[in-house]
Design an enzyme around this catalytic site. Sequence first.
Site, PDB file in Angstrom:
ATOM      1  N   ASP A 265       0.800  -1.118   0.060  1.00 27.80           N
ATOM      2  CA  ASP A 265      -0.011  -0.069  -0.105  1.00 27.80           C
ATOM      3  C   ASP A 265       0.938   1.171  -0.013  1.00 27.80           C
ATOM      4  O   ASP A 265       1.442   1.520   1.107  1.00 27.80           O
ATOM      5  CB  ASP A 265      -0.741   0.078   1.030  1.00 27.80           C
TER       6      ASP A 265
ATOM      7  N   LYS B 223     -10.369   0.628  -2.713  1.00 30.35           N
ATOM      8  CA  LYS B 223     -10.226   0.188  -1.151  1.00 30.35           C
ATOM      9  C   LYS B 223     -10.789   1.515  -0.515  1.00 30.35           C
ATOM     10  O   LYS B 223      -9.876   2.434  -0.407  1.00 30.35           O
ATOM     11  CB  LYS B 223      -8.864  -0.261  -0.827  1.00 30.35           C
TER      12      LYS B 223
ATOM     13  N   LYS C 176      -6.982   3.578  -3.404  1.00 28.04           N
ATOM     14  CA  LYS C 176      -7.469   3.615  -2.031  1.00 28.04           C
ATOM     15  C   LYS C 176      -7.581   4.924  -1.689  1.00 28.04           C
ATOM     16  O   LYS C 176      -6.742   5.789  -1.939  1.00 28.04           O
ATOM     17  CB  LYS C 176      -6.232   2.789  -1.211  1.00 28.04           C
TER      18      LYS C 176
END
Length: 258
Positions: free
Chosen positions: A104, A199, A167
């Site tokens: 991430d 996300k 995300k």
Amino acid sequence: MTDLATSDSAAARRALALLDLTDLAEDATEAGARDLCAKALSGPVPVAAVCLWPRFVPGARAALPPGGPVRIATVVNFPGGETAIAPVLQETEAALADGADEIDLVLPWHAVLSGYTTAAAAMVRTVKLRCGEKLLKVILETGEYPDLDKVRIASELAIAEGADFIKTSTGKTAHSASLPAVRTMLGAIASAKRPVGLKPSGGIRTLADAQSYLALADAFMGPDWASPATFRFGASGLYGALTAVIEGGAARPGTESY
């Protein structure tokens, strides 16, 4: 069990299977990481992944062998998104060597908001090259953007440079996920020429919250689109709320940790 309770339980199970169970607290410990891995497997359904600091990846790998139902995610360029590219690449390579399945990456969003997109694009592109077949989720930090047009620009940049997921947030700023930002991100995903996941992360605490985001995904992408390969929640407080619904109790407040 009433029809409503049955429906809520099914919805909670759906959302739980999409959860990245996360502990990115400043005081996170090795013991806490082990407990997180155990929790990831012990609920009504396994979660999609655990997400923890890079230093805890080796222990998580020992607890969650490859090929199991729960993947291991970690963070780089986190949380501010302002680390130079060379250290970020080193972080990424070390995490992958330690056994991370997913990275991430915080987008250099300050630069993007200022119109300096070249370095941000290069970071996403080169981190994805390091990841290879491993999943790259790019954190946009949309809660800090002045308008949705900037969310669109950042989404399109991340997708163009190889992001497997986009995300919303780190959970470390005052404003995290929002439905308007996610709607904009889904628009970019729907326009992409390859599969890209989503996300929503931060501030998602209840089954109703989760259902709102899943309803958007269903509307944009179709009711069968959202799966662990395409959709994740980043909100550890959601775990207690969802398991309580499944088990027939009330959601437990105050358990969120990013």
